[in-house]
Design a protein around this motif. Structure first.
Motif, PDB file in Angstrom:
ATOM      1  N   GLY A 374      43.481  -5.412  32.860  1.00  0.00           N
ATOM      2  CA  GLY A 374      43.811  -5.549  34.276  1.00  0.00           C
ATOM      3  C   GLY A 374      45.133  -6.262  34.491  1.00  0.00           C
ATOM      4  O   GLY A 374      45.927  -5.872  35.355  1.00  0.00           O
ATOM      5  N   SER A 378      48.713  -4.725  36.213  1.00  0.00           N
ATOM      6  CA  SER A 378      49.467  -5.412  37.270  1.00  0.00           C
ATOM      7  C   SER A 378      50.910  -5.651  36.849  1.00  0.00           C
ATOM      8  O   SER A 378      51.840  -5.484  37.655  1.00  0.00           O
ATOM      9  CB  SER A 378      48.792  -6.744  37.605  1.00  0.00           C
ATOM     10  OG  SER A 378      47.485  -6.538  38.092  1.00  0.00           O
ATOM     11  N   GLN A 411      44.127   1.925  37.569  1.00  0.00           N
ATOM     12  CA  GLN A 411      43.505   0.901  38.418  1.00  0.00           C
ATOM     13  C   GLN A 411      42.098   1.319  38.827  1.00  0.00           C
ATOM     14  O   GLN A 411      41.161   0.503  38.829  1.00  0.00           O
ATOM     15  CB  GLN A 411      44.366   0.678  39.666  1.00  0.00           C
ATOM     16  CG  GLN A 411      43.888  -0.473  40.543  1.00  0.00           C
ATOM     17  CD  GLN A 411      44.003  -1.814  39.845  1.00  0.00           C
ATOM     18  OE1 GLN A 411      45.057  -2.179  39.331  1.00  0.00           O
ATOM     19  NE2 GLN A 411      42.900  -2.553  39.813  1.00  0.00           N
TER      20      GLN A 411
END
Length: 531
Positions: A374, A378, A411
């Motif tokens: 994750g 980002s 995502q």
């Protein structure tokens, strides 16, 4: 006297602006040519050195060549030793500026044609098409270079007889070291070794310094240019930091070698006194010690690369180690770096999915690994967003569109990986367990295989299978819901699980699709409607 100093500084400023505009114009005109040449002809450190020298001499910018090489290393298109060849060769290419300035700026009087060239370039820049505007920018930059040289020549001529070689450190061991320090200082101030060399040529022509003093200063300018590299690579990617350190070590070693060549070169010129022009002798010395430095270092490129890799360890997470803010100056190189990070993240996501589907109960290590994925998503998103805006028809823009598609599906896939209850319920249902194992195998294969049209088609077939199974399973479980007396919450969870399997297979397919276009440079395509 003060006015002459101010005019000389203005001439240096014109020269610097000329270099910047010439480089920007030539880089725009070259388009993908620089990248294609560097990737095609850089097979060994030797071919990399020749290619790097040629590209830098044409573009008049070692930074453009170096940043492209760093992007290739980050993307895995070049090995670090191959990129070192380009970096070594770029040092030779930068010396071409001195030759152009000496022959065209000091030996030929171009003052009368520079202003008309500026006007022509400005008109082309203002009123021409996209390509003509770039030509106008390059033409204006070319003219400003020689206009700046002309201003420096006329301004420094006022110091003739006033400022003499006696005002500078003399040609002794200590004096040479001091002169090298002066050369380093000039480069630190101007942020350009080329500007320093031109200033030394102008001072030499005005008689303010003699040839031995000018040669010592040029050595310092060559070493001083490493400061710019260090500043540009601080906090950058691992490849960029290794490149920066390589540049520093190599230029310092070359500077030491050039220092010891001063005496024999001066003696050689003394034997040919009156037969060699001092300015020609200076640029020949500058090119000469850089060429000798490359010849000496090339046989040891592999060992040199191992030393740099040992000194600059990879401190990154491994997923986003290719990203560095220094690449944002070059959108194609930045895109290569983003693709490398996306590839690593996609592979990590596929491996994680395969593992989680095989072991439905999550562990603390699983959660840590998922958090890393994750975070990587980002970081890549922020990096891609920071890449400068491009024209709609630029090939790089099409690749960036595909990158955004991959990030979107990554995502969504990341979110689905957090739905532990939907994964866990599959273990208690024979049909869901079978589908889970099929998807786990597909994820493991996707993480190991190189993405091609065939792998994309295989993932599309799996997506179709799960779509059909979703409808068949839904019909099956609802028709038997009352007879099996299963709790309503469990039925809902199982229906969510089969939809989860289908959506995951869909995201995996779209990721394969867009990653293939990223690597092949194809435009992104809209997906077929999902039934």
């Amino acid at each position: 006297m003060l006015a002459d100093v101010v005019n000389a500084l203005g001439g240096a400023g014109l020269f610097l602006f000329g270099m910047i505009w010439l480089t920007e114009g030539l880089r725009g005109l070259s388009g993908q040519a620089l990248r294609q040449v560097l990737s095609r002809f850089t097979k060994t450190p030797l071919s990399g050195a020749l290619t790097g020298a040629t590209a830098t001499a044409i573009l008049q910018s070692s930074s453009a060549t170096t940043v492209t090489a760093v992007g290739f290393v980050s993307a895995g298109l070049l090995s670090f030793p191959q990129a070192l060849g380009i970096i070594f060769g770029a040092n030779i290419g930068t010396t071409m500026t001195g030759w152009l300035a000496t022959i065209l700026g000091f030996k030929m009087d171009l003052g009368e044609i520079t202003l008309p060239l500026v006007f022509i370039g400005a008109m082309a820049r203002l009123f021409g098409g996209a390509r003509l505007r770039l030509i106008g920018l390059a033409l204006t930059g070319f003219a400003l270079i020689f206009l700046g040289i002309e201003v420096m020549k006329s301004s420094l001529s006022a110091f003739e007889g006033v400022v003499t070689p006696g005002n500078f450190p003399q040609d002794s061991l200590l004096g040479r070291i001091e002169l090298i320090g002066i050369g380093i200082a000039i480069t630190l101030i101007t942020q350009s070794s080329s500007a320093g060399v031109i200033a030394a040529l102008a001072a030499l022509g005005a008689g303010a310094i003699n040839l031995p003093q000018a040669m010592a200063m040029v050595i310092g300018m060559d070493v001083g240019t490493t400061a710019t590299t260090v500043l540009a690579t601080l906090g950058g990617s691992t490849a960029a930091r290794r490149t920066g350190l390589s540049h520093v070590i190599y230029n310092c070693l070359t500077g030491v070698m050039a220092f010891f060549l001063l005496t024999p070169y001066t003696a050689l010129l003394a034997a040919w006194e009156g037969q060699v022009d001092d300015q020609i002798a200076l640029v020949a010395f500058h090119s000469g010690f850089n060429i000798v430095g490359v010849i000496v270092i090339l046989p040891f490129t592999a060992a040199f690369a191992r030393l740099v890799i040992f000194l600059v360890r990879d401190r990154s997470s491994g997923l986003t180690g290719s990203l560095g803010k220094e690449m944002l100056r070059d959108p194609p190189a930045a895109t290569d770096a983003a693709i490398a990070a996306l590839t690593a993240t996609v592979d990590a996501q596929s491996r994680f999915l395969a593992m989680r589907l095989q072991h439905p109960e999550p562990t603390e290590e699983d959660r840590t690994r998922l958090n890393e994925i994750g975070t990587a998503i980002s970081e890549v998103r922020r990096f891609v967003h920071a890449i400068p805006a491009l024209q709609a028809d630029d090939p790089v823009n099409a690749r960036l569109v595909s990158a955004w598609h991959v990030l979107d599906h990554l995502q969504r896939l990341y979110f689905r990986c957090t739905q532990d209850n939907r994964i866990a319920v599959m273990a208690g249902d024979h049909r869901l367990s079978r589908l889970r194992r099929i998807l786990a195998t597909s994820c493991a294969d996707a993480a190991q295989a190189q993405i091609t049209g065939e792998t994309e088609a295989r993932m599309d077939r799996i997506r179709h299978l799960f779509r059909d199974q979703r409808e068949a399973y839904r019909t099956h479980i609802l028709s038997h819901a009352t007879r099996r007396n299963q709790p309503g919450d469990l039925i809902g969870l199982k229906l969510d699980a089969v939809r989860w399997l289908h959506r995951v297979s869909y995201h995996l397919w779209r990721i394969e699709h867009h990653m293939r276009r990223l690597r092949e440079g194809l435009p992104a395509q809209e997906p077929r409607p999902e039934e």
